[in-house]
Design a protein around this motif. Structure first.
Motif, PDB file in Angstrom:
ATOM      1  N   TYR A  36       7.918 -41.550  -5.366  1.00 38.82           N
ATOM      2  CA  TYR A  36       8.488 -41.702  -6.723  1.00 38.82           C
ATOM      3  C   TYR A  36       8.538 -41.087  -7.999  1.00 38.82           C
ATOM      4  N   LYS A  37       6.764 -41.997  -8.041  1.00 43.88           N
ATOM      5  CA  LYS A  37       6.456 -42.026  -9.074  1.00 43.88           C
ATOM      6  C   LYS A  37       5.720 -40.699  -9.314  1.00 43.88           C
ATOM      7  N   LEU A  38       5.176 -39.955  -8.374  1.00 48.45           N
ATOM      8  CA  LEU A  38       4.786 -38.794  -8.332  1.00 48.45           C
ATOM      9  C   LEU A  38       6.322 -38.264  -9.366  1.00 48.45           C
ATOM     10  N   LEU A  39       6.751 -38.131  -7.950  1.00 51.75           N
ATOM     11  CA  LEU A  39       8.266 -36.750  -8.381  1.00 51.75           C
ATOM     12  C   LEU A  39       8.510 -37.298 -10.020  1.00 51.75           C
ATOM     13  N   ASP A  40       8.439 -38.292 -10.337  1.00 55.97           N
ATOM     14  CA  ASP A  40       9.362 -38.491 -11.189  1.00 55.97           C
ATOM     15  C   ASP A  40       8.633 -37.258 -12.164  1.00 55.97           C
ATOM     16  N   ASN A  41       7.246 -37.625 -12.543  1.00 55.37           N
ATOM     17  CA  ASN A  41       6.061 -36.992 -13.272  1.00 55.37           C
ATOM     18  C   ASN A  41       5.697 -35.457 -13.046  1.00 55.37           C
ATOM     19  N   ALA A  42       6.246 -34.859 -12.175  1.00 56.56           N
ATOM     20  CA  ALA A  42       5.863 -34.114 -10.937  1.00 56.56           C
ATOM     21  C   ALA A  42       5.125 -32.656 -12.337  1.00 56.56           C
ATOM     22  N   ARG A  43       6.306 -32.404 -12.841  1.00 57.57           N
ATOM     23  CA  ARG A  43       6.555 -31.222 -13.991  1.00 57.57           C
ATOM     24  C   ARG A  43       5.422 -31.323 -15.116  1.00 57.57           C
ATOM     25  N   GLU A  44       4.429 -32.811 -14.550  1.00 56.85           N
ATOM     26  CA  GLU A  44       3.360 -33.039 -15.966  1.00 56.85           C
ATOM     27  C   GLU A  44       1.628 -32.803 -15.243  1.00 56.85           C
ATOM     28  N   TYR A  45       1.971 -32.643 -14.278  1.00 60.96           N
ATOM     29  CA  TYR A  45       0.553 -32.639 -13.494  1.00 60.96           C
ATOM     30  C   TYR A  45       0.640 -31.868 -11.646  1.00 60.96           C
ATOM     31  N   PHE A  46       1.873 -31.722 -11.814  1.00 63.19           N
ATOM     32  CA  PHE A  46       1.373 -30.558 -11.097  1.00 63.19           C
ATOM     33  C   PHE A  46       2.240 -28.819 -11.041  1.00 63.19           C
ATOM     34  N   ASP A  47       1.655 -27.954 -10.252  1.00 66.58           N
ATOM     35  CA  ASP A  47       2.463 -26.539 -10.514  1.00 66.58           C
ATOM     36  C   ASP A  47       3.053 -26.692  -9.491  1.00 66.58           C
ATOM     37  N   LEU A  48       3.156 -27.195  -8.840  1.00 61.72           N
ATOM     38  CA  LEU A  48       3.750 -26.539  -7.370  1.00 61.72           C
ATOM     39  C   LEU A  48       4.403 -27.691  -6.143  1.00 61.72           C
ATOM     40  N   VAL A  49       5.147 -28.457  -5.941  1.00 60.51           N
ATOM     41  CA  VAL A  49       6.326 -29.457  -5.028  1.00 60.51           C
ATOM     42  C   VAL A  49       6.535 -29.318  -3.731  1.00 60.51           C
ATOM     43  N   VAL A  50       5.166 -29.432  -2.622  1.00 58.00           N
ATOM     44  CA  VAL A  50       6.611 -28.877  -1.243  1.00 58.00           C
ATOM     45  C   VAL A  50       6.690 -30.020   0.077  1.00 58.00           C
ATOM     46  N   ALA A  51       7.164 -29.981   0.635  1.00 56.39           N
ATOM     47  CA  ALA A  51       8.558 -31.347   0.835  1.00 56.39           C
ATOM     48  C   ALA A  51       8.047 -30.289   2.682  1.00 56.39           C
ATOM     49  N   SER A  52       7.096 -30.840   3.896  1.00 57.99           N
ATOM     50  CA  SER A  52       7.518 -30.574   4.979  1.00 57.99           C
ATOM     51  C   SER A  52       8.133 -31.666   5.602  1.00 57.99           C
ATOM     52  N   GLN A  53       8.933 -30.733   6.456  1.00 57.08           N
ATOM     53  CA  GLN A  53      10.160 -31.601   7.435  1.00 57.08           C
ATOM     54  C   GLN A  53      10.281 -31.206   9.026  1.00 57.08           C
ATOM     55  N   THR A  54       9.519 -32.111  10.213  1.00 57.94           N
ATOM     56  CA  THR A  54       9.936 -31.579  11.242  1.00 57.94           C
ATOM     57  C   THR A  54      11.283 -31.302  11.664  1.00 57.94           C
ATOM     58  N   LEU A  55      11.936 -30.190  12.277  1.00 59.71           N
ATOM     59  CA  LEU A  55      13.063 -29.208  12.142  1.00 59.71           C
ATOM     60  C   LEU A  55      12.802 -28.407  12.966  1.00 59.71           C
ATOM     61  N   ASN A  56      14.000 -27.665  13.501  1.00 63.35           N
ATOM     62  CA  ASN A  56      13.610 -26.774  13.944  1.00 63.35           C
ATOM     63  C   ASN A  56      13.759 -25.054  13.445  1.00 63.35           C
ATOM     64  N   SER A  57      14.662 -25.278  12.251  1.00 63.43           N
ATOM     65  CA  SER A  57      15.592 -24.501  11.390  1.00 63.43           C
ATOM     66  C   SER A  57      16.130 -25.237  10.425  1.00 63.43           C
ATOM     67  N   PRO A  58      16.468 -24.322   9.389  1.00 64.36           N
ATOM     68  CA  PRO A  58      17.064 -24.988   8.378  1.00 64.36           C
ATOM     69  C   PRO A  58      18.936 -25.217   8.833  1.00 64.36           C
ATOM     70  N   TYR A  59      19.405 -25.328   9.874  1.00 64.63           N
ATOM     71  CA  TYR A  59      20.600 -25.251  10.597  1.00 64.63           C
ATOM     72  C   TYR A  59      20.246 -25.477  12.230  1.00 64.63           C
ATOM     73  N   GLN A  60      19.301 -25.818  12.710  1.00 67.81           N
ATOM     74  CA  GLN A  60      19.263 -26.105  13.890  1.00 67.81           C
ATOM     75  C   GLN A  60      17.713 -27.073  13.881  1.00 67.81           C
ATOM     76  N   ASP A  61      17.852 -28.865  14.207  1.00 64.15           N
ATOM     77  CA  ASP A  61      17.336 -29.640  13.866  1.00 64.15           C
ATOM     78  C   ASP A  61      15.984 -29.120  15.027  1.00 64.15           C
ATOM     79  N   HIS A  62      14.914 -30.412  15.614  1.00 67.52           N
ATOM     80  CA  HIS A  62      14.295 -30.417  16.364  1.00 67.52           C
ATOM     81  C   HIS A  62      14.451 -30.667  17.488  1.00 67.52           C
ATOM     82  N   PRO A  63      14.175 -29.939  18.148  1.00 67.24           N
ATOM     83  CA  PRO A  63      15.176 -29.223  19.453  1.00 67.24           C
ATOM     84  C   PRO A  63      14.850 -30.222  21.359  1.00 67.24           C
ATOM     85  N   VAL A  64      16.047 -30.648  21.398  1.00 65.57           N
ATOM     86  CA  VAL A  64      16.627 -31.719  22.353  1.00 65.57           C
ATOM     87  C   VAL A  64      15.144 -30.502  23.404  1.00 65.57           C
ATOM     88  N   SER A  65      14.677 -32.023  24.250  1.00 69.51           N
ATOM     89  CA  SER A  65      13.485 -31.559  25.760  1.00 69.51           C
ATOM     90  C   SER A  65      12.992 -31.053  24.586  1.00 69.51           C
TER      91      SER A  65
END
Length: 227
Positions: A36-65
């Protein structure tokens, strides 16, 4: 050229967080405050923020099986087996996990993280991984067999990023793979030791030592940002 830095948040999703995550990382919720602290100060310290997610797609998540699910193989979670390597007669070792990041059951980013990302929307890149049911995907850069790659490398180069700072879950799997790939792709890589936790806590120091051998630097969020 002045260095540019990206903050990479690895898989800070409900299924990886205590107390209710299906694959909760022990003490995983302790990474939230420093993140949280990193994100609250992100504009001062970072040029880009990346958030990774284990997902199948924005609409269909990690596949069953999925190949990584113990239920797919009728075996107990946290068992290692050999599975076929795609486009090869070889096999690859696969750790089996409880079903996780299935649509509607914990795939979302933690609410405090998501709220802060929404406020930074103009500088945030989301990376979704895990869409091939036959290949597991730990790294935010590529799947475990390097058959397919996410847009992360392209996004970092487009933003002229030279350095990456990594936090998230879990040290011994997705954080490890992401940090190693960052080194492979030539980025100066910093891992925040107070903002990562391991599935197997007894291996945490060994994994961090391995990452140092790859060229990663270790730091804490308190040392990185002066707040």
């Amino acid at each position: 050229m002045k260095p540019k830095t990206a903050l990479i948040l690895v898989d800070i999703q409900y299924d990886f967080l205590p107390p209710d995550g299906s694959l909760a990382v022990n003490e995983g919720n302790q990474i939230l405050e420093p993140t949280y602290k990193l994100l609250d100060n992100a504009r001062e310290y970072f040029d880009l923020v990346v958030a990774s997610q284990t997902l199948n797609s924005p609409y269909q998540d990690h596949p069953v099986s999925h190949v990584s699910f113990a239920s797919t193989h009728g075996k107990d979670p946290f068992t290692a087996i050999e599975v076929p390597k795609l486009h090869s007669e070889e096999t690859i070792t696969q750790m089996l996990w409880p079903d996780h990041c299935v649509q509607g059951t914990g795939c979302e980013l933690e609410a405090g993280i998501q709220t802060r990302l929404d406020k930074l929307s103009d500088m945030v890149q989301y990376i979704r991984k895990g869409d091939n049911i036959a290949v597991d995907s730990y790294s935010a850069f590529a799947d475990n067999q390097y058959i397919s790659f996410t847009p992360l490398t392209r996004a970092l180069h487009a933003a002229e990023i030279t350095d990456v700072v990594i936090c998230g879950l879990a040290t011994d799997y997705c954080v490890r793979a992401t940090a190693i790939d960052a080194c492979k792709f030539g980025f100066k890589t910093i891992v925040l030791v107070d903002a990562v936790r391991a599935v197997d806590g007894s291996q945490n120091e060994a994994v961090l030592a391995e990452l140092q051998r790859w060229g990663c630097e270790m730091a804490s969020s308190n040392n990185l940002i002066n707040v």
